[in-house]
Design an enzyme around this catalytic site. Sequence first.
Site, mmCIF file in Angstrom:
data_model
loop_
_atom_site.group_PDB
_atom_site.id
_atom_site.type_symbol
_atom_site.label_atom_id
_atom_site.label_comp_id
_atom_site.label_asym_id
_atom_site.label_seq_id
_atom_site.Cartn_x
_atom_site.Cartn_y
_atom_site.Cartn_z
ATOM 1 N NE ARG A 144 -11.020 -7.041 -3.229
ATOM 2 C CZ ARG A 144 -10.264 -6.293 -2.443
ATOM 3 N NH1 ARG A 144 -10.826 -5.531 -1.530
ATOM 4 N NH2 ARG A 144 -8.953 -6.328 -2.547
ATOM 5 C CE LYS B 241 -8.122 -1.325 4.574
ATOM 6 N NZ LYS B 241 -7.752 -2.719 4.298
ATOM 7 N NE ARG C 74 -1.802 0.309 2.484
ATOM 8 C CZ ARG C 74 -3.014 0.184 1.943
ATOM 9 N NH1 ARG C 74 -3.812 1.212 1.829
ATOM 10 N NH2 ARG C 74 -3.432 -0.989 1.547
ATOM 11 N NE ARG D 155 -7.691 -3.935 -5.458
ATOM 12 C CZ ARG D 155 -7.605 -3.545 -4.199
ATOM 13 N NH1 ARG D 155 -8.666 -2.981 -3.617
ATOM 14 N NH2 ARG D 155 -6.498 -3.670 -3.505
ATOM 15 N NE ARG E 106 -3.216 -5.996 -1.605
ATOM 16 C CZ ARG E 106 -4.408 -6.414 -2.060
ATOM 17 N NH1 ARG E 106 -4.479 -7.311 -3.030
ATOM 18 N NH2 ARG E 106 -5.512 -5.936 -1.559
HETATM 19 P P1 AP5 Z 1 -13.140 -5.481 1.252
HETATM 20 O O1 AP5 Z 1 -14.172 -4.751 2.031
HETATM 21 O O2 AP5 Z 1 -13.071 -5.234 -0.236
HETATM 22 O O3 AP5 Z 1 -11.687 -5.348 1.929
HETATM 23 P P2 AP5 Z 1 -10.709 -4.091 2.123
HETATM 24 O O4 AP5 Z 1 -10.269 -4.122 3.549
HETATM 25 O O5 AP5 Z 1 -11.333 -2.849 1.607
HETATM 26 O O6 AP5 Z 1 -9.508 -4.567 1.194
HETATM 27 P P3 AP5 Z 1 -8.555 -3.836 0.156
HETATM 28 O O7 AP5 Z 1 -7.886 -4.956 -0.633
HETATM 29 O O8 AP5 Z 1 -9.268 -2.815 -0.659
HETATM 30 O O9 AP5 Z 1 -7.513 -3.186 1.057
HETATM 31 P P4 AP5 Z 1 -6.092 -2.840 0.702
HETATM 32 O O10 AP5 Z 1 -5.739 -2.064 1.906
HETATM 33 O O11 AP5 Z 1 -5.167 -3.933 0.345
HETATM 34 O O12 AP5 Z 1 -6.234 -2.071 -0.706
HETATM 35 P P5 AP5 Z 1 -6.112 -0.559 -1.111
HETATM 36 O O13 AP5 Z 1 -6.976 -0.341 -2.258
HETATM 37 O O14 AP5 Z 1 -6.236 0.322 0.089
HETATM 38 O O15 AP5 Z 1 -13.411 -7.043 1.494
HETATM 39 C C1 AP5 Z 1 -12.603 -8.050 0.873
HETATM 40 C C2 AP5 Z 1 -13.492 -9.216 0.387
HETATM 41 O O16 AP5 Z 1 -14.059 -9.872 1.513
HETATM 42 C C3 AP5 Z 1 -14.682 -8.789 -0.495
HETATM 43 O O17 AP5 Z 1 -14.875 -9.764 -1.493
HETATM 44 C C4 AP5 Z 1 -15.879 -8.789 0.457
HETATM 45 O O18 AP5 Z 1 -17.111 -9.087 -0.198
HETATM 46 C C5 AP5 Z 1 -15.479 -9.900 1.406
HETATM 47 N N1 AP5 Z 1 -15.995 -9.701 2.755
HETATM 48 C C6 AP5 Z 1 -15.880 -8.582 3.493
HETATM 49 N N2 AP5 Z 1 -16.447 -8.785 4.701
HETATM 50 C C7 AP5 Z 1 -16.886 -10.068 4.689
HETATM 51 C C8 AP5 Z 1 -17.518 -10.889 5.651
HETATM 52 N N3 AP5 Z 1 -17.811 -10.449 6.876
HETATM 53 N N4 AP5 Z 1 -17.815 -12.150 5.314
HETATM 54 C C9 AP5 Z 1 -17.501 -12.633 4.094
HETATM 55 N N5 AP5 Z 1 -16.896 -11.916 3.146
HETATM 56 C C10 AP5 Z 1 -16.579 -10.646 3.450
HETATM 57 O O19 AP5 Z 1 -4.562 -0.447 -1.548
HETATM 58 C C11 AP5 Z 1 -4.069 -1.060 -2.741
HETATM 59 C C12 AP5 Z 1 -2.620 -0.638 -2.975
HETATM 60 O O20 AP5 Z 1 -2.529 0.802 -3.131
HETATM 61 C C13 AP5 Z 1 -1.628 -0.952 -1.840
HETATM 62 O O21 AP5 Z 1 -1.142 -2.269 -1.932
HETATM 63 C C14 AP5 Z 1 -0.540 0.120 -2.086
HETATM 64 O O22 AP5 Z 1 0.308 -0.262 -3.148
HETATM 65 C C15 AP5 Z 1 -1.338 1.329 -2.530
HETATM 66 N N6 AP5 Z 1 -1.714 2.241 -1.436
HETATM 67 C C16 AP5 Z 1 -3.003 2.529 -1.045
HETATM 68 N N7 AP5 Z 1 -3.005 3.380 -0.011
HETATM 69 C C17 AP5 Z 1 -1.707 3.651 0.271
HETATM 70 C C18 AP5 Z 1 -1.070 4.455 1.268
HETATM 71 N N8 AP5 Z 1 -1.772 5.132 2.167
HETATM 72 N N9 AP5 Z 1 0.293 4.477 1.276
HETATM 73 C C19 AP5 Z 1 1.014 3.803 0.383
HETATM 74 N N10 AP5 Z 1 0.474 3.013 -0.593
HETATM 75 C C20 AP5 Z 1 -0.872 2.938 -0.644
#
Ligand code: AP5
Length: 218
Positions: free
Chosen positions: A127, A13, A88, A162, A173
């Site tokens: 990552r 994402k 979410r 991270r 997660r």
């Molecule tokens: P990347 O693009 O970084 O993945 P992402 O989907 O953005 O992953 P996140 O870990 O940021 O999502 P998340 O939802 O867990 O975290 P968030 O910060 O929202 O790609 C991942 C890796 O793959 C990278 O290394 C990239 O280079 C590689 N890659 C990508 N595409 C590729 C490809 N095609 N080929 C090869 N490699 C590839 O949330 C964190 C925490 O915050 C949650 O756990 C929760 O506690 C809290 N939180 C956030 N939002 C909420 C909410 N709305 N409600 C409640 N709690 C929340």
Amino acid sequence: MFIVLLGGPGAGKGTVSNEICERYKLPHISTGDMLREEIAKESELGLEVKEILASGGLVSDDIVKKLIKNKLASKSCENGAILDGYPRTEKQAETLTEVVESIGKKLDFAIEIDLPDDIIIERVINRRLCSNKKCGAIYNAKYNKPKVEGICDNCGSELFQRPDDNEETIKHRLKVYHEEAEEILKYYKDNGLLTTVHLDGSEKPQDLINKVIDIIEK
Ligand code: AP5
């Protein structure tokens, strides 16, 4: 244009958001980034959510509602936004619809990135992120390495990992994601907004970005 990006942790994402925001000149709203900023500032909110993020659980719907409401009402979102990591839960999805409608807009797309869990785990534990918030580049120690280890190609800042990108937390997660995903996907399917991009892990980041652009341009 308001676009919701759905998908498990590490599905891509953030990678897609960086490109799409640049291309369509839209702000990137990541609730995860907003919460991590609060933690870095050691604000009251940051201290409240620190342990939750570290364990991979979800922050309460009310906390993220406040963050998202203020942001969407700001001038920066007058032409739309890319929402990454929000909603979410089904409750958050309903809230988002209400908030967007309250500013006289509507959601245009809900795009789900679907990737097998074993690939997600490998990607997330490898990552690496740019420490310069204005840059925000995303790398992977295995699949998308920077030219110089530990240094961002774009801005020369140090890369970091991270604290929640370890095997134990990513498994939790993923569990949390799967518990909530079905209802959110149904919500957007019923609203006629959902498109899913199915990936098997062999695609390059640019392949995924192109698929998302195709959905938007159609
Ligand atoms: P990347 O693009 O970084 O993945 P992402 O989907 O953005 O992953 P996140 O870990 O940021 O999502 P998340 O939802 O867990 O975290 P968030 O910060 O929202 O790609 C991942 C890796 O793959 C990278 O290394 C990239 O280079 C590689 N890659 C990508 N595409 C590729 C490809 N095609 N080929 C090869 N490699 C590839 O949330 C964190 C925490 O915050 C949650 O756990 C929760 O506690 C809290 N939180 C956030 N939002 C909420 C909410 N709305 N409600 C409640 N709690 C929340």
